[in-house]
Design an enzyme around this catalytic site. Sequence first.
Site, mmCIF file in Angstrom:
data_model
loop_
_atom_site.group_PDB
_atom_site.id
_atom_site.type_symbol
_atom_site.label_atom_id
_atom_site.label_comp_id
_atom_site.label_asym_id
_atom_site.label_seq_id
_atom_site.Cartn_x
_atom_site.Cartn_y
_atom_site.Cartn_z
ATOM 1 N N CYS A 1 0.676 -1.212 0.102
ATOM 2 C CA CYS A 1 -0.304 0.267 -0.040
ATOM 3 C C CYS A 1 0.704 0.960 -0.130
ATOM 4 C CB CYS A 1 -1.020 -0.149 0.988
ATOM 5 S SG CYS A 1 -2.046 1.277 1.230
ATOM 6 N N CYS B 1 -0.329 4.267 2.258
ATOM 7 C CA CYS B 1 -0.289 3.823 3.558
ATOM 8 C C CYS B 1 1.931 3.470 4.004
ATOM 9 C CB CYS B 1 -0.746 2.387 4.413
ATOM 10 S SG CYS B 1 -1.863 1.969 3.079
ATOM 11 N N ASP B 2 2.201 3.674 3.189
ATOM 12 C CA ASP B 2 3.078 3.363 3.850
ATOM 13 C C ASP B 2 4.385 4.202 2.863
ATOM 14 O OD1 ASP B 2 2.812 1.541 5.320
ATOM 15 O OD2 ASP B 2 2.980 0.053 4.282
#
Length: 317
Positions: free
Chosen positions: A141, A144-145
Amino acid sequence: MSTESSTLKTLIIGSGPAGYTAAIYAARADLRPVLYTGIEPGGQLTTTTEVDNFPGYPEGVDGPAMMVDLQKQAERFGTEVMIGMATAVELSKEVGGTHKVTIDNNKILETKTIIIATGASAKYLGLPSEQRLRGGGVSACAVCDGFFYKEQEVAIVGGGDTAAEEATYLANICKKVTMLVRKDHMRASKAMQHRVNAKDNIDLRYNCEIDEVLGDQLVEGLRIVNNQTGIKEEISITGLFIAIGHKPNTEIFKDQLEMDNDGYLITVGKSTKTNYPGVFASGDVQDKEYRQAVTAAGTGCMAALDAERYLASIESL
Ligand code: NDP
């Protein structure tokens, strides 16, 4: 196989942001929900580290810790959270009918409504080195990261819309993004491809696959192989993003609930209603486009409201 004696008002299957949000709303509406967590309690967020994009956490929040908080919040209003996996369903087509859900192949629950929040699982390449370094630089992701790799060199694998979108996203944050596409062309839409091509810091490599992810505790590089020439090469990176698609967890609903060609549950209009009365779908299991914790939570809330209204309507029959 045993059957529980009382019929539930609401059974929630899944314990990600959609499932727990549905539980909070259903419990507060006095539906006395029972929630089964599935095989990965807490869902996909438990595989990430820090969550920076969920509103209300100015300093960010640890993904697994956030899921524990969501569980506590659901329990505070009386949700019964159970560890277990729904392994089969027998849905009723009748309005007001009773649905049967088998748990762990050994117990049957009867319920008037079901909120499905079983999510989707990112697909991985399956290399042992990739699996070992999940959470140590391998992520599925970018939204997300990606932030953790600011100004660093990263790679992304995949040639679909997700890979193209995430490569573009990463290119805005990272110094360089190597994009590995296994064919000699991308599957992504032309518009997405144009966006990738417009970024100077995306190094697009066709016919390239990953032979091994290098690094002991943390990702340090990749050994890639050109599948036309067989030539191997090592590149230095600190983050590897896998974007080769997701698989919705809908196996047990096959032949009953309507799904699209990729197996995502189809809901009616802007609601969470499925093609069975009293069966609602929320979160990633019915959303292949947005796939964010906050959007999943939003549809979890909608599913609980839809279930509450449905129960009120059948009580007045
Ligand atoms: P897709 O299934 O469309 O694409 C997966 C990509 O990963 C393909 O390029 C595929 O290669 C590649 N791939 C699969 N397995 C491997 C492997 N083992 N090694 C290397 N590469 C691999 O998934 P997406 O997640 O990209 O998209 C899913 C759906 O969501 C699509 O319908 C897409 O259009 C949609 N979507 C739409 C967006 C938007 O409109 N903004 C954004 C994101 C997704 P190959 O082509 O060789 O099979």
